[in-house]
Design a protein around this motif. Structure first.
Motif, PDB file in Angstrom:
ATOM      1  N   UNK A 134       4.104  -4.027  11.805  1.00  0.00           N
ATOM      2  CA  UNK A 134       4.965  -2.840  11.772  1.00  0.00           C
ATOM      3  C   UNK A 134       4.630  -1.948  10.583  1.00  0.00           C
ATOM      4  N   UNK A 135       4.372  -2.558   9.431  1.00  0.00           N
ATOM      5  CA  UNK A 135       4.014  -1.775   8.249  1.00  0.00           C
ATOM      6  C   UNK A 135       2.706  -1.022   8.476  1.00  0.00           C
ATOM      7  N   UNK A 136       1.722  -1.694   9.068  1.00  0.00           N
ATOM      8  CA  UNK A 136       0.420  -1.059   9.311  1.00  0.00           C
ATOM      9  C   UNK A 136       0.544   0.108  10.283  1.00  0.00           C
ATOM     10  N   UNK A 137       1.469   0.016  11.224  1.00  0.00           N
ATOM     11  CA  UNK A 137       1.610   1.052  12.247  1.00  0.00           C
ATOM     12  C   UNK A 137       2.607   2.143  11.861  1.00  0.00           C
ATOM     13  N   UNK A 138       3.348   1.946  10.777  1.00  0.00           N
ATOM     14  CA  UNK A 138       4.466   2.830  10.451  1.00  0.00           C
ATOM     15  C   UNK A 138       4.054   4.253  10.084  1.00  0.00           C
ATOM     16  N   UNK A 139       2.929   4.425   9.425  1.00  0.00           N
ATOM     17  CA  UNK A 139       2.531   5.768   9.002  1.00  0.00           C
ATOM     18  C   UNK A 139       3.557   6.418   8.090  1.00  0.00           C
ATOM     19  N   UNK A 140       4.089   5.665   7.155  1.00  0.00           N
ATOM     20  CA  UNK A 140       5.115   6.183   6.249  1.00  0.00           C
ATOM     21  C   UNK A 140       4.568   7.289   5.362  1.00  0.00           C
ATOM     22  N   UNK A 141       5.403   8.263   5.094  1.00  0.00           N
ATOM     23  CA  UNK A 141       5.039   9.374   4.219  1.00  0.00           C
ATOM     24  C   UNK A 141       5.369   9.000   2.771  1.00  0.00           C
ATOM     25  N   UNK A 142       4.603   8.031   2.253  1.00  0.00           N
ATOM     26  CA  UNK A 142       4.794   7.598   0.873  1.00  0.00           C
ATOM     27  C   UNK A 142       4.037   8.549  -0.057  1.00  0.00           C
ATOM     28  N   UNK A 143       4.336   8.457  -1.347  1.00  0.00           N
ATOM     29  CA  UNK A 143       3.663   9.322  -2.314  1.00  0.00           C
ATOM     30  C   UNK A 143       2.239   8.867  -2.588  1.00  0.00           C
ATOM     31  N   UNK A 144       2.027   7.563  -2.599  1.00  0.00           N
ATOM     32  CA  UNK A 144       0.684   7.033  -2.824  1.00  0.00           C
ATOM     33  C   UNK A 144       0.613   5.593  -2.337  1.00  0.00           C
ATOM     34  N   UNK A 145      -0.599   5.132  -2.108  1.00  0.00           N
ATOM     35  CA  UNK A 145      -0.842   3.747  -1.715  1.00  0.00           C
ATOM     36  C   UNK A 145      -1.775   3.121  -2.736  1.00  0.00           C
ATOM     37  N   UNK A 146      -1.628   1.824  -2.902  1.00  0.00           N
ATOM     38  CA  UNK A 146      -2.444   1.106  -3.872  1.00  0.00           C
ATOM     39  C   UNK A 146      -2.847  -0.232  -3.281  1.00  0.00           C
ATOM     40  N   UNK A 147      -4.154  -0.463  -3.181  1.00  0.00           N
ATOM     41  CA  UNK A 147      -4.654  -1.741  -2.683  1.00  0.00           C
ATOM     42  C   UNK A 147      -4.667  -2.725  -3.840  1.00  0.00           C
ATOM     43  N   UNK A 148      -3.830  -3.742  -3.724  1.00  0.00           N
ATOM     44  CA  UNK A 148      -3.672  -4.723  -4.801  1.00  0.00           C
ATOM     45  C   UNK A 148      -4.396  -6.030  -4.496  1.00  0.00           C
ATOM     46  N   UNK A 149      -5.252  -6.033  -3.478  1.00  0.00           N
ATOM     47  CA  UNK A 149      -5.912  -7.272  -3.058  1.00  0.00           C
ATOM     48  C   UNK A 149      -6.644  -7.947  -4.210  1.00  0.00           C
ATOM     49  N   UNK A 150      -7.410  -7.199  -4.954  1.00  0.00           N
ATOM     50  CA  UNK A 150      -8.247  -7.791  -6.011  1.00  0.00           C
ATOM     51  C   UNK A 150      -7.780  -7.441  -7.417  1.00  0.00           C
ATOM     52  N   UNK A 151      -6.618  -6.821  -7.539  1.00  0.00           N
ATOM     53  CA  UNK A 151      -6.146  -6.425  -8.862  1.00  0.00           C
ATOM     54  C   UNK A 151      -5.390  -7.556  -9.543  1.00  0.00           C
ATOM     55  N   UNK A 152      -5.787  -7.924 -10.749  1.00  0.00           N
ATOM     56  CA  UNK A 152      -4.955  -8.872 -11.507  1.00  0.00           C
ATOM     57  C   UNK A 152      -3.620  -8.196 -11.821  1.00  0.00           C
ATOM     58  N   UNK A 153      -2.573  -8.982 -12.008  1.00  0.00           N
ATOM     59  CA  UNK A 153      -1.241  -8.437 -12.229  1.00  0.00           C
ATOM     60  C   UNK A 153      -1.214  -7.415 -13.357  1.00  0.00           C
ATOM     61  N   UNK A 154      -1.849  -7.708 -14.463  1.00  0.00           N
ATOM     62  CA  UNK A 154      -1.836  -6.779 -15.606  1.00  0.00           C
ATOM     63  C   UNK A 154      -2.379  -5.413 -15.201  1.00  0.00           C
ATOM     64  N   UNK A 155      -3.467  -5.408 -14.466  1.00  0.00           N
ATOM     65  CA  UNK A 155      -4.088  -4.146 -14.035  1.00  0.00           C
ATOM     66  C   UNK A 155      -3.206  -3.424 -13.014  1.00  0.00           C
ATOM     67  N   UNK A 156      -2.594  -4.170 -12.115  1.00  0.00           N
ATOM     68  CA  UNK A 156      -1.687  -3.567 -11.128  1.00  0.00           C
ATOM     69  C   UNK A 156      -0.520  -2.890 -11.832  1.00  0.00           C
ATOM     70  N   UNK A 157       0.066  -3.571 -12.810  1.00  0.00           N
ATOM     71  CA  UNK A 157       1.182  -3.001 -13.568  1.00  0.00           C
ATOM     72  C   UNK A 157       0.730  -1.752 -14.321  1.00  0.00           C
ATOM     73  N   UNK A 158      -0.455  -1.784 -14.919  1.00  0.00           N
ATOM     74  CA  UNK A 158      -0.982  -0.609 -15.629  1.00  0.00           C
ATOM     75  C   UNK A 158      -1.142   0.576 -14.680  1.00  0.00           C
TER      76      UNK A 158
END
Length: 167
Positions: A134-158
């Motif tokens: 459902x999330x993949x198909x939703x097409x939400x009008x969000x402000x931005x997207x961020x792929x966190x697959x390979x981001x360590x937590x510290x970098x994601x928070x930054x």
């Protein structure tokens, strides 16, 4: 104080982990998990996918999360809200938290399943897969997207902090 930050994405993308870590990194930060608010209903609780009552409770949870975020903001706290946002609930966030920053977190399906396997089970496998689809198909009008697959937590928070500061 900043406008509220709403983190969305399907289960196991890092909303809770990143949201709590980001709020904790601030001088005055607060974290609101909409699931926690929804689970205040201990008798008669209905999940959003359980028909009209589930949707009613979902919207009640979002409205209460927005009220809490506004109250925390008025008291000087920068607030992170975490929720699996839908088109219906996004409209409520936009209305009740004017100017909020909505960031959709993504991870690969394999990474989401790996992460989900490391925590207590709250969803069935079918519910987990349904929410991701459902999330993949939703097409939400969000402000931005961020792929966190390979981001360590510290970098994601930054990265989230930089996006939020730029708002």
């Amino acid at each position: 104080m900043r406008v509220p930050l709403v983190l969305t994405g399907p289960p196991a993308v890092g909303k809770t982990t990143a949201g709590r870590a980001l709020a904790a990194s601030l001088r005055q930060g607060a974290y609101v998990d909409v699931d926690d608010i929804r689970h205040l209903v201990v008798a008669g609780h209905a999940a959003p996918w359980h028909g009209p009552e589930g949707i009613r409770q979902q919207l009640l949870g979002v409205r209460n999360a927005c009220l809490l975020a506004r109250q925390l903001g008025a008291a000087g706290f920068s607030t992170v809200v975490a929720d699996v946002v839908t088109a219906r609930t996004l409209a409520v966030y936009r209305e009740l938290l004017p100017g909020c920053l909505v960031v959709r977190l993504r991870v690969s399906p394999e990474e989401a399943r790996r992460r989900a396997a490391t925590r207590p089970v709250h969803l069935t496998a079918a519910e987990f897969e349904r929410l991701h689809a459902e999330d993949a198909a939703a097409g939400l009008d969000v402000d931005t997207e961020l792929d966190a697959t390979c981001l360590p937590l510290r970098r994601l928070v930054e990265e989230l902090a930089a996006m939020w500061s730029a708002r």
